[in-house]
Design an enzyme around this catalytic site. Structure first.
Site, PDB file in Angstrom:
ATOM      1  CG  HIS A   1      36.265  43.120  50.843  1.00 29.70           C
ATOM      2  ND1 HIS A   1      35.411  43.393  49.797  1.00 29.70           N
ATOM      3  CD2 HIS A   1      35.517  43.164  51.966  1.00 29.70           C
ATOM      4  CE1 HIS A   1      34.185  43.565  50.276  1.00 29.70           C
ATOM      5  NE2 HIS A   1      34.225  43.440  51.582  1.00 29.70           N
TER       6      HIS A   1
ATOM      7  CG  HIS B   1      33.674  47.310  55.358  1.00 38.68           C
ATOM      8  ND1 HIS B   1      34.811  47.328  54.597  1.00 38.68           N
ATOM      9  CD2 HIS B   1      33.046  46.128  55.099  1.00 38.68           C
ATOM     10  CE1 HIS B   1      34.871  46.204  53.881  1.00 38.68           C
ATOM     11  NE2 HIS B   1      33.819  45.463  54.169  1.00 38.68           N
TER      12      HIS B   1
END
Lengths: 332, 332
Positions: B219, B56
């Site tokens: 995700h 991330h």
């Protein structure tokens, strides 16, 4: 072509509008076209103007603000802005101290910026000087250039020359330091996936599933060679070898830029920097400052470039000067 | 799988090493694993710690520094860090004023952070509190969560709670302002291209050539629906409708974040913001500050999210406080 856009012929306009609406504290758009200038004109200083084709965001509009540019002129995607646009930009930012144009070395850009400078000199008596950035060591001449191409190293010119202008230096002094950056900065890049110019609708080049292009330009121009994809460390070795062969960095302090081409995850850029830092340390080249991120992109091209700038005390100081722009902020 | 990496089992380590080598003035790595803390421990204040799976970036290590986080703990890609790692991070940053954990709402993250907090309380007497960010309005429950997911809005928690901690507020006060941000922040995202977890080697989901996923998680978890790709403006309308239905923003001032998912060109994010700004203006919602860029990515996923934070005077002040971190710098 899968893009998050509205219409092919609106991408540049809506991009600029969206940028100005995001950052009204930094930039405003001139009425004459896609030219952005500082929201509050900074007076009593040399003005810096840059620009080029769109598609390299945040370059160059993202670097308009305190300590960097006064104006950025955006052409169509990968296409030089027109002399008229550049001329309007020059007029808007000049405050009687003169204007320095920071131009990336592409034939169209150089021609159009120089034509605009002549217009400003002839019609308005504005003192305009120019530097041409040619940091890409990949190829000597290219599809669009005589001589080396101007790529990510341009951002170091904006930062360092912009800082000196902000300090109140003369046009000659600002031009001289910009040229010093150019003389000491080298870049080389690679890509694993191409990008698609919206108006073209098809990728600008092709790469097989396990292939990469070494020495790619920021418009997808061919580089040195296509070859099978290697590890990050092997790629870094190849790029650094060419950069280090071009300037003797031994014993120097350098600024490093690991620049993503538009769709390279930051994770991969950090993995690249991990090896760049190790190689430079082995060679006794001291890293003064590192930048990792997207500074000079090529739409959604996936790849990266490495830029090394050999520093002296003046450049180190100016690199550390305050800057406050949409894409780069430096605090003291 | 085409990535610029060395080895699948080295991506997290080499990424962290590369980040620390790029930004030694900001961060250092603990010996115990992938935990980064401020290069110079800031004493006499409440410490903020966050983290989660890698992939991330720049979250969360990129937000370690003045005015934001004191530590970030990185798990494997898209995998919660272990309680041991988090515990080491808590011990490293505590200075007797207590530690606030900023946790994104995923079952594994919440479990492991809470276990670490218990260890720190039981074994070291450290006062640890927690906030759980759940800003994603796309789905009520998901593959990995009970309740809403925590996504890009987390960065506003880091900024605002980090600023209050830097000012010297108590743990209760810092927790309260973090919770106030959470109560007022909403996000929704979409994607046009999936990402590939290195260890998996295959994309996490599939999209046809002209298809997008609305409401995607960070995700690649499924969202609300797969549908044919629309224009940027139509997509913005869809996402904003859901966000604006969840909180009454009418008459409020907001902070806006247009967050790229990892491989979305900045040009497209600005085109998105162009319409976001127009819609908010039409609805009488005043934009106080806009951020456009990559803050909470999903490897090379292509897409974006829109985050709106409803502000009061305290949050506005703290948003404007100085911050200096690898990925976000704010000057006064």
């Amino acid at each position: 072509m899968k893009k998050i856009i509205n219409a092919v012929d609106q991408v540049e306009n809506q991009m600029i509008e969206g940028m100005v609406k995001a950052f009204p504290q930094y930039v405003k758009k001139l009425d004459c076209g896609n030219v952005v200038v500082r929201a509050q004109k900074k007076t009593g200083k040399v003005a810096l103007i840059s620009g080029g084709g769109s598609g390299h965001e945040p370059a160059h509009g993202g670097f308009v603000g305190k300590g960097m540019l006064d104006a950025a002129v955006a052409g169509a995607v990968f296409t030089s802005p027109t002399p008229d646009q550049i001329y309007e930009g020059i007029k808007a930012v000049d405050d009687g101290k003169g204007v320095l144009m920071v131009v990336k070395n592409y034939t169209g850009d150089v021609l159009n910026f120089e034509m605009a400078a002549e217009m400003a000199a002839d019609m308005d008596g504005i003192d305009v000087k120019e530097v041409v950035v040619n940091d890409d060591v990949a190829v000597q001449d290219s599809l669009y250039t005589t001589g080396r191409r101007g790529v990510a190293g341009t951002v170091f010119v904006h930062k360092i020359a912009g800082a000196l202008a902000e300090r109140g230096a003369s046009l000659d002094e600002v031009q001289a330091v910009a040229q010093k950056v150019i003389d000491n900065v080298r870049t080389m890049g690679m890509a694993i996936k191409p990008c698609t110019v919206p108006a073209a609708g098809e990728p600008g080049f092709e790469l097989a599933d396990n292939e990469m292009e070494i020495g790619i330009g920021i418009h997808g121009e061919p580089g040195v060679e296509k070859k099978p994809l290697e590890t990050a460390d092997e790629i870094v070795d190849t790029l650094l070898e060419k950069i280090l062969a071009d300037i003797d960095y031994a014993g120097s302090e350098v600024a490093v830029m690991i620049n993503g081409c538009g769709s390279t995850p930051l994770m991969e850029l950090f993995i690249v920097n991990n090896h760049v830092a190790d190689v430079l340390a082995e060679k006794g080249i001291k890293v003064y400052k590192t930048m990792v991120g997207e500074y000079m992109t090529s739409l959604e091209m996936e790849g990266f470039s490495i830029t090394l700038l050999r520093l002296d005390d003046q450049m180190k100081e100016l690199l550390d000067d305050e800057a406050d722009t949409p894409a780069l902020t430096v605090t003291k």
